[in-house]
Design a protein around this motif. Structure first.
Motif, PDB file in Angstrom:
ATOM      1  N   THR A  24      -7.017  14.505 -17.156  1.00 34.52           N
ATOM      2  CA  THR A  24      -8.142  14.450 -16.221  1.00 34.52           C
ATOM      3  C   THR A  24      -9.457  14.301 -16.974  1.00 34.52           C
ATOM      4  O   THR A  24     -10.319  13.509 -16.574  1.00 34.52           O
ATOM      5  CB  THR A  24      -8.163  15.702 -15.331  1.00 34.52           C
ATOM      6  N   TRP A  59     -12.054  11.219 -16.663  1.00 33.92           N
ATOM      7  CA  TRP A  59     -13.484  11.374 -16.351  1.00 33.92           C
ATOM      8  C   TRP A  59     -14.341  10.703 -17.422  1.00 33.92           C
ATOM      9  O   TRP A  59     -15.334  10.049 -17.118  1.00 33.92           O
ATOM     10  CB  TRP A  59     -13.860  12.859 -16.231  1.00 33.92           C
ATOM     11  N   VAL A 109     -17.147   9.388  -8.069  1.00 36.43           N
ATOM     12  CA  VAL A 109     -16.257  10.324  -7.366  1.00 36.43           C
ATOM     13  C   VAL A 109     -15.154   9.545  -6.647  1.00 36.43           C
ATOM     14  O   VAL A 109     -13.980   9.932  -6.707  1.00 36.43           O
ATOM     15  CB  VAL A 109     -17.061  11.205  -6.388  1.00 36.43           C
ATOM     16  N   ARG A 110     -15.510   8.463  -5.988  1.00 33.97           N
ATOM     17  CA  ARG A 110     -14.494   7.631  -5.322  1.00 33.97           C
ATOM     18  C   ARG A 110     -13.491   7.091  -6.350  1.00 33.97           C
ATOM     19  O   ARG A 110     -12.286   7.062  -6.099  1.00 33.97           O
ATOM     20  CB  ARG A 110     -15.159   6.463  -4.607  1.00 33.97           C
ATOM     21  N   VAL A 150     -11.139   9.855  -7.255  1.00 28.63           N
ATOM     22  CA  VAL A 150     -10.189  10.139  -6.174  1.00 28.63           C
ATOM     23  C   VAL A 150      -9.078   9.105  -6.190  1.00 28.63           C
ATOM     24  O   VAL A 150      -7.894   9.440  -6.074  1.00 28.63           O
ATOM     25  CB  VAL A 150     -10.914  10.178  -4.805  1.00 28.63           C
ATOM     26  N   ASP A 151      -9.459   7.841  -6.359  1.00 28.25           N
ATOM     27  CA  ASP A 151      -8.446   6.780  -6.466  1.00 28.25           C
ATOM     28  C   ASP A 151      -7.544   7.020  -7.672  1.00 28.25           C
ATOM     29  O   ASP A 151      -6.318   6.847  -7.599  1.00 28.25           O
ATOM     30  CB  ASP A 151      -9.107   5.404  -6.577  1.00 28.25           C
ATOM     31  N   TYR A 196      -6.806   9.873  -9.046  1.00 31.15           N
ATOM     32  CA  TYR A 196      -5.934  11.013  -8.761  1.00 31.15           C
ATOM     33  C   TYR A 196      -4.731  10.580  -7.922  1.00 31.15           C
ATOM     34  O   TYR A 196      -3.594  10.912  -8.234  1.00 31.15           O
ATOM     35  CB  TYR A 196      -6.704  12.118  -8.054  1.00 31.15           C
ATOM     36  N   TYR A 197      -5.001   9.840  -6.844  1.00 31.69           N
ATOM     37  CA  TYR A 197      -3.898   9.404  -6.001  1.00 31.69           C
ATOM     38  C   TYR A 197      -2.981   8.432  -6.729  1.00 31.69           C
ATOM     39  O   TYR A 197      -1.767   8.433  -6.511  1.00 31.69           O
ATOM     40  CB  TYR A 197      -4.416   8.789  -4.702  1.00 31.69           C
TER      41      TYR A 197
END
Length: 144
Positions: free
Chosen positions: A95, A99, A123-124, A127-128, A130-131
């Motif tokens: 992670t 970042w 942030v978007r 999130v992408d 992460y998924y």
């Protein structure tokens, strides 16, 4: 007028105000009035207690001490929970790397700051990411 110990409800409100340190000056001031300034009669016990300041300070220090101890207990509990998770360091490293790489995409000069409009984009992006990583895929540009 409202911060006193005349009945249970007012006493409870007074203690909550003192425990949260929200307007504690008025609370102490209201629990002990100066007869010369306010015209109250000290012989009729209308001016509050002279020990109000000592009580208020001791109560606020006690509440602060308890809250600090609770905070430390929560932090230590979370550290002990995290220590028991074996895969956490690898996930955390992935992670952090993601970042870092995402930040480099939005801040290629490496200034260490982003325009306000770019914060939502990063942030978007994360999130992408992460998924995508939960499906064992990485979006373009993310290096694991």
């Amino acid at each position: 007028e409202y911060y006193n110990f005349e009945d249970f409800s007012r006493a409870f409100v007074t203690l909550v105000v003192m425990a949260t340190a929200d307007g504690w000056q008025r609370t102490i001031y209201g629990c002990h009035l100066d007869p010369d300034v306010h015209g109250c009669d000290d012989s009729k016990d209308e001016c509050g207690s002279r020990w109000a300041v000592v009580y208020a300070i001791a109560f606020m220090c006690s509440c602060t001490y308890v809250m600090v101890q609770v905070f430390i207990a929560v932090v230590l509990e979370n550290f002990s929970d995290a220590k028991g998770m074996g895969a956490l360091p690898e996930k955390l490293e992935k992670t952090c790397n993601a970042w870092r790489n995402a930040w480099l995409l939005f801040d290629p000069e490496g200034r260490g700051e982003l325009p306000t409009g770019q914060v939502l984009n990063i942030v978007r992006y994360m999130v992408d990411w992460y998924y995508a990583t939960t499906r064992e895929e990485m979006p373009a540009g993310c290096i694991s």
